[in-house]
Design a protein around this motif. Structure first.
Motif, short mmCIF file in Angstrom:
data_model
loop_
_atom_site.label_atom_id
_atom_site.label_comp_id
_atom_site.label_asym_id
_atom_site.label_seq_id
_atom_site.Cartn_x
_atom_site.Cartn_y
_atom_site.Cartn_z
N THR A 39 0.31 -1.14 -0.30
CA THR A 39 0.29 0.10 -0.06
C THR A 39 0.75 1.21 -0.20
N THR A 40 1.85 0.91 0.28
CA THR A 40 3.31 2.27 0.04
C THR A 40 4.40 1.84 -0.83
N ILE A 41 4.21 3.15 -1.66
CA ILE A 41 6.03 2.50 -2.38
C ILE A 41 7.05 2.22 -1.79
N GLN A 42 7.15 2.21 -0.19
CA GLN A 42 8.16 2.64 0.16
C GLN A 42 8.26 0.94 0.19
N ALA A 43 7.51 0.44 0.58
CA ALA A 43 7.09 -0.98 1.44
C ALA A 43 7.62 -1.71 -0.11
N ALA A 44 6.72 -0.98 -1.14
CA ALA A 44 7.66 -2.39 -2.32
C ALA A 44 9.04 -1.91 -2.85
N VAL A 45 9.08 -0.55 -2.09
CA VAL A 45 10.97 -0.43 -3.04
C VAL A 45 11.85 -1.54 -1.89
N THR A 46 11.68 -1.48 -0.76
CA THR A 46 12.00 -2.37 0.44
C THR A 46 11.88 -3.95 0.05
N ALA A 47 10.82 -4.77 -0.44
CA ALA A 47 10.92 -5.94 -0.20
C ALA A 47 11.25 -6.13 -2.26
N ALA A 48 11.95 -5.42 -2.78
CA ALA A 48 12.37 -5.51 -4.12
C ALA A 48 13.78 -5.59 -4.17
N ALA A 49 13.83 -6.58 -5.51
CA ALA A 49 15.39 -6.91 -5.82
C ALA A 49 15.91 -6.43 -6.70
N ALA A 50 17.34 -6.23 -7.52
CA ALA A 50 17.40 -5.59 -8.38
C ALA A 50 17.10 -6.00 -9.61
N GLY A 51 16.25 -5.37 -10.60
CA GLY A 51 15.89 -5.42 -11.71
C GLY A 51 14.14 -5.79 -11.54
N ASP A 52 13.61 -5.65 -10.57
CA ASP A 52 12.16 -6.00 -10.00
C ASP A 52 11.64 -4.42 -10.95
N ILE A 53 10.34 -4.86 -11.01
CA ILE A 53 9.54 -3.39 -11.41
C ILE A 53 8.24 -3.39 -10.57
N ILE A 54 8.27 -1.78 -10.21
CA ILE A 54 6.98 -1.84 -9.12
C ILE A 54 6.11 -0.87 -10.18
N GLN A 55 5.17 -1.14 -10.57
CA GLN A 55 3.40 -0.57 -10.78
C GLN A 55 2.96 -0.69 -9.80
N VAL A 56 2.94 1.51 -9.75
CA VAL A 56 2.35 1.80 -8.61
C VAL A 56 0.90 3.00 -9.57
N GLN A 57 -0.42 2.06 -8.96
CA GLN A 57 -2.12 2.79 -9.45
C GLN A 57 -1.94 3.67 -9.03
N GLU A 58 -2.95 4.32 -9.84
CA GLU A 58 -3.74 6.03 -9.51
C GLU A 58 -3.46 6.23 -7.90
N GLY A 59 -3.13 7.47 -7.23
CA GLY A 59 -3.60 8.07 -6.26
C GLY A 59 -2.89 9.17 -5.85
N THR A 60 -2.94 9.12 -4.25
CA THR A 60 -2.12 10.23 -3.89
C THR A 60 -1.58 9.61 -2.32
N ASP A 64 7.57 9.59 1.73
CA ASP A 64 9.61 10.09 0.68
C ASP A 64 9.94 8.61 1.15
N VAL A 65 10.62 8.08 0.22
CA VAL A 65 11.02 7.22 -1.04
C VAL A 65 12.60 6.96 -0.96
N VAL A 66 13.25 6.01 -0.30
CA VAL A 66 14.52 5.69 -0.64
C VAL A 66 15.15 4.66 -1.18
#
Length: 125
Positions: A39-60, A64-66
């Protein structure tokens, strides 16, 4: 003697195939949005591995994303500008790339918070 040489070639080919496929990594697509695993971009980024794709759906998304994962792609999946990331009050960026390379950020509307100096900030990488 020829049989031994042929056997060595087959064995080397098999070892090479195992090494190539063992090192192969397949990209995973992680989806961010209401009702999704992330539900947050940071949660997906934290779970991602090199080469992964994160698709963010419409919304606000108020965050802050590190990003410290190499070769990561973040994209607004429902259309350009429909995923809005509104920064919090930190002094770096809404998106901070921290010691990573090959990062793609595509299609977002980025709104810095009061203390954000940058929409996308490269601390290194």
């Amino acid at each position: 003697m020829k049989r031994i040489a042929a056997w060595k070639k087959i064995a080397l080919a098999e070892v090479f195939s195992v090494l190539v496929f063992a090192g192969a990594s397949w990209a995973t697509t992680l989806v961010v949005g209401p009702g999704e695993t992330y539900t947050t971009i940071q949660a997906a980024v934290t779970a991602a591995a090199a080469g992964d794709i994160i698709q963010v759906q419409e919304g606000t998304y108020d965050e802050d994303v590190v990003i410290s994962t190499n070769n990561l792609t973040l994209t607004s999946v429902d259309g350009a500008g429909l995923a809005v990331v509104r920064g919090m009050d930190v002094e770096s960026g809404v998106f901070t790339i921290d010691d990573a390379y090959g990062v793609t950020i595509d299609g977002f509307t980025i709104l810095p918070g009061v203390g954000n100096d940058y929409g996308i900030y490269f601390s290194s990488g």
